[in-house]
Design an enzyme around this catalytic site. Structure first.
Site, short mmCIF file in Angstrom:
data_model
loop_
_atom_site.label_atom_id
_atom_site.label_comp_id
_atom_site.label_asym_id
_atom_site.label_seq_id
_atom_site.Cartn_x
_atom_site.Cartn_y
_atom_site.Cartn_z
N GLU A 114 32.80 -22.88 74.64
CA GLU A 114 33.91 -23.51 73.85
C GLU A 114 34.95 -23.62 75.00
OE1 GLU A 114 33.22 -21.48 69.51
OE2 GLU A 114 34.34 -20.38 70.79
N GLU A 172 37.07 -27.08 67.67
CA GLU A 172 36.77 -25.82 67.09
C GLU A 172 37.91 -25.31 66.29
OE1 GLU A 172 35.59 -23.10 66.87
OE2 GLU A 172 33.25 -23.75 67.44
N GLU A 174 34.11 -27.86 71.38
CA GLU A 174 32.81 -27.30 71.69
C GLU A 174 31.68 -28.43 71.95
OE1 GLU A 174 29.25 -25.06 69.33
OE2 GLU A 174 31.15 -23.95 69.33
N HIS A 184 28.32 -18.65 72.73
CA HIS A 184 27.12 -18.07 72.14
C HIS A 184 25.90 -18.52 72.87
CE1 HIS A 184 29.84 -18.30 68.24
NE2 HIS A 184 30.13 -17.30 69.09
N GLU A 205 20.33 -15.17 68.82
CA GLU A 205 21.70 -15.92 69.28
C GLU A 205 22.51 -14.67 69.76
OE1 GLU A 205 25.56 -18.45 67.69
OE2 GLU A 205 24.18 -17.62 66.38
#
Length: 445
Positions: free
Chosen positions: A135, A189, A196, A245, A334
């Site tokens: 991001e 986002e 993102e 992530h 994740e």
């Protein structure tokens, strides 16, 4: 099959490339480069290019400064934004490995650190794959410098006219695709000015190269639009910060080693051991995946950032989430705490090495947490055995100093130089008097 040196030379000629940027990354994750004319490309590919390593953060001392850049032919890509017209000369880039004068790999090269981790995985029979979700914020410029005025007032998944950056994201995506990226999704986002763009997963080294390239492209395209793109984790207080992530999987003999259709969560024993290794070493990992003072302004409750060392298949308040996928090849973990200021080579290295340590030691993870952890009482948290990530850079660096597995993953040189740099950063931060302090205390005391 990768590209050969001959293919690089032919492609450079075909695309009218006249300049080559030889890129590498310092220990802090900052991309460095030296530019050479096209007639030096063959020599660079055959013999490498010498440079002064003593001028690069965390590399070598002045008395051992000679270093060599060895270009990786697989990373050749034309920089589309460097072209001003159809017949104008083009600029391309090659990502390089850093070597000692005798040809040995330089152990302070972050790319080497990740290659070492992947070699260990290979010895254990695994191939490591990763897919990031970086991001970033886009701000307007004032008097030629970056401001904190967001480029748009959009929110999560918003469209124009609120999301004024659709055209900017399109330009970034087209540039990335021209450089060989496969883009999977892009969207606005949660926060104003925050975006993102997700690209396809790949083997670890390629993913790290892609993250470094992605950050460079975002900044370059924003600059061309008189804007500023930043991967600072928390540029504005009171709103969501930027995370990265990171999805992780291991494959063995062409099959996903994390998948077991008989398990409640479709996870194999290998996946559980890997997951346990991540949780075991999470405090030390955090120094690498969240490497700056500002990182910890994001890692606080209330802004969707995971600070709890737990895992779950359903809730995003846990450090590790198991995405719901139907196909076996898509089974993955994740890891949700990293932010995009991290050195991607070091971040993927420590995540992989922590997981492999879990496999080697047959570690067992705690039970999954179904509830929203943000709403749990302290008593419940204690009952579940849920601990939190370090609250600041100093705590994270201390955890790193006490974790032999993660120190070994980095290697002695990188670990020492990284810790020195971060302690210096923390000391500078401690001595700084912020606007909040003067506003809070100047007239009160």
């Amino acid at each position: 099959m990768g590209k050969s040196k001959r293919q690089v030379l032919e492609e450079a000629e075909e695309k009218n490339v006249k300049f080559i940027r030889l890129q590498f990354t310092d220990i802090l994750g900052i991309v460095k480069n030296v530019s050479i004319p096209i007639d030096q490309l063959k020599k660079a590919l055959d013999e490498g290019i010498w440079f002064d390593g003593s001028s690069i953060e965390g590399f070598v001392r002045i008395q051992e400064s000679d270093m060599r850049l060895n270009p990786d032919p697989n990373t050749f890509a034309v920089l589309p934004w460097r072209n001003n017209g159809e017949d104008e000369p083009m600029t391309a880039r090659l990502i390089c490995d850093v070597e000692r004068p005798n040809g040995d790999p330089f152990k302070g090269d972050p790319r080497y650190v990740l290659k070492k981790a992947e070699r260990k995985a290979k010895k254990m029979g695994y191939k490591f794959y990763s897919g990031p979700e970086p991001e970033f914020f886009v701000f307007e410029k004032e008097n030629g410098s970056a401001s904190l005025k967001t480029h748009d007032a959009g929110g999560y998944f918003d469209l124009a006219p609120k999301d004024l950056a659709q055209d900017l994201r399109r330009d970034i995506i087209l540039t990335l695709e021209n450089m060989g990226f496969e883009i999977e999704a892009s969207h606005h986002e949660v926060a104003e000015g925050q975006h993102e763009i997700d690209f396809k997963y790949a083997q670890g080294l390629k993913t790290a190269d892609n993250i470094a390239t992605f950050r460079m492209v975002v900044r370059a395209i924003a600059e061309m639009n008189n804007l500023h793109g930043t991967f600072m984790p928390k540029p504005i207080a009171g709103i969501n910060g930027s995370g990265m992530h990171t999805h992780i999987s291991l494959f063995k003999n062409g099959e996903n080693a994390f998948y077991d259709k008989t398990d409640e969560y479709s996870l194999s024993e290998t996946a559980y051991h890997f997951l346990a290794g991540l949780i075991e070493h999470a405090p030390a990992i955090t120094a690498i995946t969240n490497p700056i003072v500002n990182s910890y302004k994001r890692l606080i409750p209330g802004y969707e950032a995971p600070i709890y060392m737990a895992w779950s298949d359903v809730n995003r308040s846990a450090l590790i989430r198991i995405p719901g996928v139907e196909k076996s090849e898509g089974k993955r973990l994740e890891y949700r705490s990293p932010d995009p200021s991290c050195n991607p080579y070091l971040a993927l290295s420590v995540l992989l090495q922590a997981g492999l340590d879990g496999i080697e030691k047959q570690l067992t993870p705690p039970d999954p947490v179904k509830e929203n952890i943000y709403e749990l009482t302290e008593q419940k948290m204690e009952e579940y055995g849920i601990q939190t990530l370090p609250e600041n850079l100093k705590q994270a660096v201390t955890a790193l100093e006490n974790d032999e597995v993660i120190l070994n993953a980095l290697g002695e040189h990188v670990a020492q130089k990284f810790i020195e740099a971060k302690k210096h950063e923390w000391d500078q931060y401690k001595a700084h008097v912020s606007k909040w302090e003067t506003k809070e205390y100047l007239e009160k005391y």
